[in-house]
Write an enzyme that holds these catalytic residues in place. Sequence first.
Site, short mmCIF file in Angstrom:
data_model
loop_
_atom_site.label_atom_id
_atom_site.label_comp_id
_atom_site.label_asym_id
_atom_site.label_seq_id
_atom_site.Cartn_x
_atom_site.Cartn_y
_atom_site.Cartn_z
N ASP A 53 0.92 -1.18 -0.02
CA ASP A 53 0.01 -0.03 0.05
C ASP A 53 1.06 1.17 0.00
O ASP A 53 1.60 1.55 0.91
CB ASP A 53 -0.94 0.00 1.10
CG ASP A 53 -1.97 1.25 1.05
OD1 ASP A 53 -1.97 1.89 0.44
OD2 ASP A 53 -2.93 1.01 2.10
N SER A 131 -2.54 15.75 -13.63
CA SER A 131 -3.60 15.62 -14.48
C SER A 131 -3.96 17.32 -15.04
O SER A 131 -3.55 18.04 -14.29
CB SER A 131 -4.70 15.09 -13.59
OG SER A 131 -6.10 15.38 -14.25
N TYR A 144 -10.26 16.39 -5.95
CA TYR A 144 -8.95 15.76 -7.06
C TYR A 144 -8.45 16.69 -7.64
O TYR A 144 -6.92 16.58 -7.74
CB TYR A 144 -9.81 14.99 -8.09
CG TYR A 144 -9.08 14.23 -9.00
CD1 TYR A 144 -8.21 13.32 -8.66
CD2 TYR A 144 -8.80 14.93 -10.26
CE1 TYR A 144 -7.43 12.55 -9.57
CE2 TYR A 144 -8.13 14.18 -11.12
CZ TYR A 144 -7.51 12.94 -11.02
OH TYR A 144 -6.48 12.30 -11.80
N LYS A 148 -3.94 17.14 -7.64
CA LYS A 148 -3.28 17.04 -8.61
C LYS A 148 -2.29 18.27 -8.54
O LYS A 148 -1.26 18.36 -9.31
CB LYS A 148 -3.90 16.77 -9.99
CG LYS A 148 -4.38 15.00 -9.88
CD LYS A 148 -3.18 14.24 -9.74
CE LYS A 148 -3.67 12.84 -9.94
NZ LYS A 148 -2.65 12.02 -9.99
#
Length: 243
Positions: A53, A131, A144, A148
């Site tokens: 992980d 992104s 999100y 990014k």
Amino acid sequence: MDLTAVVTGAARGIGRSVVTRLRAEGYRVVAVDVSPAVADLAEDGRVVPLPADVTAAATPDAAVARAIAAFGRLDLLVNNAGRFLRRPILDTTDDEFDALFAVNVRPAFRFARAALPHLTDAGGCIVNVASISGLIGVPNQSVYAMTKGAVVQLTRQLAIECAGRGVRVNAVAPGAVDTEFMAEARAADPDPAASLAVTLSNHPIGRMSTPDEVARAIVFLASPESAGITGTILSVDGGYVAR
């Protein structure tokens, strides 16, 4: 001389394509992913899977140690592991906020910190997967996009901080990529077909990128052909941010 890479989020999608592309270029790779499917990448001792992980504090040091023990050096770190969340900010909980930063941001910092002493010895590279959401505003992606955006700024800061060490740091910023990751996110939409139509209309080339197209950009940023490039965010987005 054989080069060695550590790739996170390696079990599928962009990460899997990066491992495949690096293997074809002659790299030895430690492939890190929480999914047991990462074991499928084992090949001739040149790809060593590490089921782990990335959010665990011990994983970055373990991955770097595995690369040094197995191959004696580290030349490239690809911080690819990440999760997506499409949610209006008013519907986003504190737990979702914390969970997304725990996957998308903290591991990139920790892996870079663990890898840098060895990358300095090799004159190596870090390539982060950001992104377009970290470059422009996209509806319903507030958290999100924040994660990014943090990856974008981490890339620039590390490029400046590490230039004197001989380490280059860049990032790719994909638009929509045709992966299981994207398909799963779209399946959760009320109207997946309409969502896909909007996605395609936002990309001037009329399609999503493929994982291999993103992987090729990553390999380019790690190669001698990009020796003069650091601190750059390379969009692989079919023209999305150029509109």
